[in-house]
Design an enzyme around this catalytic site. Structure first.
Site, mmCIF file in Angstrom:
data_model
loop_
_atom_site.group_PDB
_atom_site.id
_atom_site.type_symbol
_atom_site.label_atom_id
_atom_site.label_comp_id
_atom_site.label_asym_id
_atom_site.label_seq_id
_atom_site.Cartn_x
_atom_site.Cartn_y
_atom_site.Cartn_z
ATOM 1 N NE ARG A 60 -2.182 -1.394 3.637
ATOM 2 C CZ ARG A 60 -1.649 -0.610 4.552
ATOM 3 N NH1 ARG A 60 -1.715 0.704 4.410
ATOM 4 N NH2 ARG A 60 -1.027 -1.097 5.607
ATOM 5 C CE LYS A 200 -6.495 -3.593 4.398
ATOM 6 N NZ LYS A 200 -7.229 -4.206 5.547
ATOM 7 C CG HIS A 219 -7.379 -3.853 10.269
ATOM 8 N ND1 HIS A 219 -6.029 -3.651 10.450
ATOM 9 C CD2 HIS A 219 -7.480 -4.541 9.107
ATOM 10 C CE1 HIS A 219 -5.353 -4.191 9.451
ATOM 11 N NE2 HIS A 219 -6.215 -4.745 8.634
ATOM 12 C CB SER A 239 -0.659 -6.566 7.098
ATOM 13 O OG SER A 239 -0.107 -7.527 6.253
ATOM 14 C CE LYS A 243 -6.220 -8.425 10.068
ATOM 15 N NZ LYS A 243 -4.867 -8.142 9.594
ATOM 16 C CB THR A 244 -5.136 -14.496 7.309
ATOM 17 O OG1 THR A 244 -5.523 -13.200 6.846
ATOM 18 C CG2 THR A 244 -5.664 -15.544 6.346
ATOM 19 C CG ASP A 258 -8.085 -7.508 6.439
ATOM 20 O OD1 ASP A 258 -7.248 -7.441 7.359
ATOM 21 O OD2 ASP A 258 -8.145 -6.670 5.531
ATOM 22 N NE ARG A 324 -0.752 -8.642 1.567
ATOM 23 C CZ ARG A 324 -1.304 -8.694 2.774
ATOM 24 N NH1 ARG A 324 -2.337 -9.485 3.000
ATOM 25 N NH2 ARG A 324 -0.829 -7.960 3.767
#
Length: 532
Positions: A60, A200, A219, A239, A243-244, A258, A324
Site C-alpha cells: 500500500r 482498503k 480491522h 498485516s 489475523k488470517t 480482515d 499474497r
C-alpha cells in the site's frame, strides 16, 4: 461496446463516464481470466490460479491517500492522519482521469460491502485491469446474478493504474493517488497496480460511515465455535500479526479474515473473500490457506514460480516479502455461509513485538484493553507498505490507523461501550519475537500461539494461575498445558536478562510517550493504566 449483466438504467454513461472502449460488466471468473490472459496481465498457474506481479508497488501507499475536504466532513475527519485534498483538486483529478480513460477498455463489478443487509453498501468497481476485477470480485461480496438487474451503487471506485496524477494540479503528494470524496460518492485510484488499494479504499469508506449507525468497524478477523455463533471471537491486528492464520482454525467456523463490523445484531464480515500472506506458507501448518494457492481463480500476487511447472516458491521473497493470495471465502472449508456471528465473547489484540518484551498472551481488564487498543502497538512487517524492508516497531491506533478516517476516540468509545454491554474478555497476544529482539531472538512458535488461543477461547485459561506483569500490569498465565513455561515469562527467554530489563523500560517509555496524545480524551480508569 458493452457486455455482461447490468442494470440497464445504471451504465457508466449514466454516471457521466463516456467515450470508453469496450466495457465489460460483471464478468464471472472464467471470463475475467480469459480477458486477463488475452491482455497479457498474468499467467495461468496450477489448478487455474492466476499469477500476477504488481510492478513498482508491491504494498500500500498510505502517504498517497487523501480525503477531499468538503463542508460535510471537515469537522469529522481525523486530519492529522488523513491528507486533505481540495474539492477543486479532486475535480481536476477526476476530469483528467476520465480524459485518460477515453477509448480504453474497462471492467465493472457491482458488489456489496457488508454481510449484514441492514448495514451493507453497494459499491461499483471500475478497473482498467481485468485481474483487478477478479481480485475485487473475490474480496467484496457478490450479489445474486438476478439482483444485478436492479443494482445501483452507493459509491463508485475507479482504479486506473496507467494514470499518473499531477501533484501541483491535483493537490496530492505524488503521481500515485487514492482520493476519497464523500460528497461525490467517488473514490479514485491511480498510479499503482497493487490490488490491496481496492479493498482498503472500501474499508476506509465503511470506517467513516458505520460509526454514525452505532456500528464498530474493526480491522480484525473473526470466527465462532462450530454450531454456536454466540461463541464468537475477533482478532484485531495489522498485516503480518496473524489475523488470517489464527482465525482459520479448523476446529472453529471462519467468519472472515480482515474486516468486520460489530452492530447491535452481532458481528458481520465486510468482505466475501480472504487476502492472505503467502511468504513461508506451509501445507502442514496452514493446509486450508495453502490449498487455495492452486484453486481456480485464486489471484497469486508477486510470487516467484517455475516458468515451466508453475510451482510456487513460498520462500523466495526477491519480488517482495508481501506476496499474497486472494480467494473467495468459500475456498475455506469451514467458512460461514452467512459471514455473520454473535457478539464477541473473546477479543484478541494481536501484536508483533519486535522488541521481544511482551508475553505470548496476557489477560486485559477493560481499561487495559482500551489502552492497548488506542495504542495499537505492533511492528510493520516487511513489504506491507512501501519502504518497509524489516520489522519496524510502530503504534497504529485501533490496530489500523491507515484506514481510520475518524479520530481514534470515536472507535475507542464504541469498543468500550460494546465490551461493557456484552461482557467480552480481552486478551493481548504477541506473535512477534521471543528470546531477544528482532535479529537476536526468534518468532513466537505458531503452535504455542495456537495452544494459548485454544485455552483462551475454550475457557480453560479462566482457571489458570496468573502473575502480574512487572512492566505493563496485565495478567499473564504461569502455566498452560502444551506450552513451555519459560515461554510465558519473556525475561527468562533472554540470555542477558539485564538487557531484557533495559529493552522493557524502553518499550514502556515508548508506550507512555505515544499515549500522551489521548490523555485529554479518555476516562480516568484508562488514564490510570497509562500513567501507572
Amino acid at each position: 461496446m458493452t457486455s455482461g449483466r447490468v442494470n440497464p438504467q445504471f451504465r457508466l454513461e449514466d454516471q457521466g463516464i463516456e467515450g470508453l472502449g469496450n466495457v465489460y460488466y460483471n464478468f464471472m471468473e472464467p471470463a475475467l481470466i480469459e480477458e486477463a490472459l488475452k491482455r497479457g496481465e498474468g499467467t495461468l498457474g496450477k489448478g487455474g490460479a492466476f499469477l500476477v506481479t504488481t510492478g513498482k508497488f508491491t504494498g500500500r501507499s498510505p502517504k498517497d491517500k487523501h480525503v477531499v475536504k468538503t463542508d460535510s466532513v471537515t469537522d469529522t475527519i481525523w486530519w492529522e492522519n488523513n491528507a486533505a485534498m481540495t474539492p477543486e483538486g479532486f475535480d481536476a483529478l477526476y476530469e483528467d482521469m476520465l480524459a485518460h480513460m477515453k477509448g480504453r477498455d474497462y471492467f465493472v463489478q457491482d458488489l456489496v460491502g457488508g454481510a449484514d443487509p441492514a448495514y451493507s453498501i453497494n459499491v461499483r468497481m471500475v478497473t482498467e485491469l481485468a485481474w483487478h476485477n477478479l481480485f475485487i470480485r473475490h474480496l467484496l461480496r457478490r450479489p445474486d446474478r438476478e439482483d444485478l438487474d436492479e443494482f445501483a451503487a452507493d459509491f463508485t471506485v475507479i482504479n486506473c493504474p496507467s494514470f499518473q496524477a499531477d501533484p501541483k494540479k491535483h493537490g496530492c503528494n505524488s503521481e500515485t493517488v487514492i482520493a476519497l470524496n464523500f460528497d461525490r460518492k467517488l473514490i479514485l485510484i491511480g498510479g499503482t497496480e497493487y490490488a490491496g488499494e481496492n479493498k482498503k479504499s472500501v474499508f476506509t469508506l465503511l470506517n467513516y460511515m458505520l460509526p454514525e449507525k452505532g456500528v464498530m468497524p474493526m480491522h480484525c478477523s473473526a470466527n465462532h465455535a462450530v454450531g454456536n455463533a454466540v461463541d464468537t471471537a475477533v482478532f484485531f491486528g495489522l498485516s503480518g500479526t496473524g489475523k488470517t492464520t489464527l482465525s482459520a482454525d479448523p476446529s472453529r467456523t471462519l467468519i472472515g479474515d480482515d474486516e468486520h463490523g460489530w452492530s447491535d445484531r452481532g458481528t458481520f464480515n465486510f468482505e466475501g473473500g480472504c487476502y492472505a500472506k503467502t511468504i513461508n506458507l506451509n501445507a502442514e501448518a496452514e493446509p486450508e490457506i495453502y490449498a487455495t494457492t492452486s484453486k481456480f481463480g485464486t489471484v497469486i500476487e508477486n510470487m516467484v514460480f517455475d516458468p515451466e511447472t508453475k510451482e510456487l516458491d513460498f520462500e523466495d521473497d526477491s519480488l517482495t516479502a508481501n506476496m499474497r493470495c486472494a480467494y473467495p471465502l468459500e475456498y475455506i472449508s469451514n467458512a460461514s455461509s452467512s459471514a455473520m456471528g454473535g457478539h464477541p465473547k473473546n477479543i484478541i489484540m494481536l501484536t508483533c513485538d519486535a522488541f521481544g518484551v511482551l508475553p505470548p498472551i496476557a489477560r486485559l481488564t477493560p481499561a487495559q484493553a482500551m489502552y492497548h487498543f488506542l495504542s495499537g502497538f505492533t511492528s510493520k512487517v516487511a513489504g506491507t507498505e512501501r519502504g518497509v524492508t524489516e520489522p519496524q516497531p510502530t503504534f497504529s491506533t485501533c490496530f489500523g490507523a491507515p484506514f481510520m478516517p475518524r479520530r481514534p476516540e470515536v472507535y475507542g468509545n464504541l469498543l468500550r461501550d460494546k465490551i461493557a454491554q456484552h461482557g467480552a474478555t480481552c486478551w493481548l497476544v504477541n506473535t512477534g519475537w521471543t528470546g531477544g529482539a528482532y535479529g537476536v531472538g526468534s518468532r513466537m512458535p505458531i503452535r504455542a500461539t495456537r495452544a494459548l488461543l485454544t485455552a483462551a477461547l475454550e475457557g480453560s485459561l479462566r482457571d489458570a494461575e496468573f502473575r502480574k506483569d512487572a512492566n505493563f500490569g496485565f495478567d499473564v498465565p504461569v502455566a498452560v498445558p502444551g506450552v513451555a513455561e519459560v515461554l510465558l515469562d519473556p525475561r527468562r527467554t533472554w540470555d542477558d536478562q539485564a538487557a531484557f530489563d533495559k529493552q522493557a523500560e524502553k518499550l514502556v517509555q515508548m508506550f507512555a510517550a505515544n499515549f500522551e496524545q489521548y490523555l485529554p480524551f479518555i476516562d480516568d480508569d484508562i488514564k490510570a493504566v497509562a500513567i501507572g
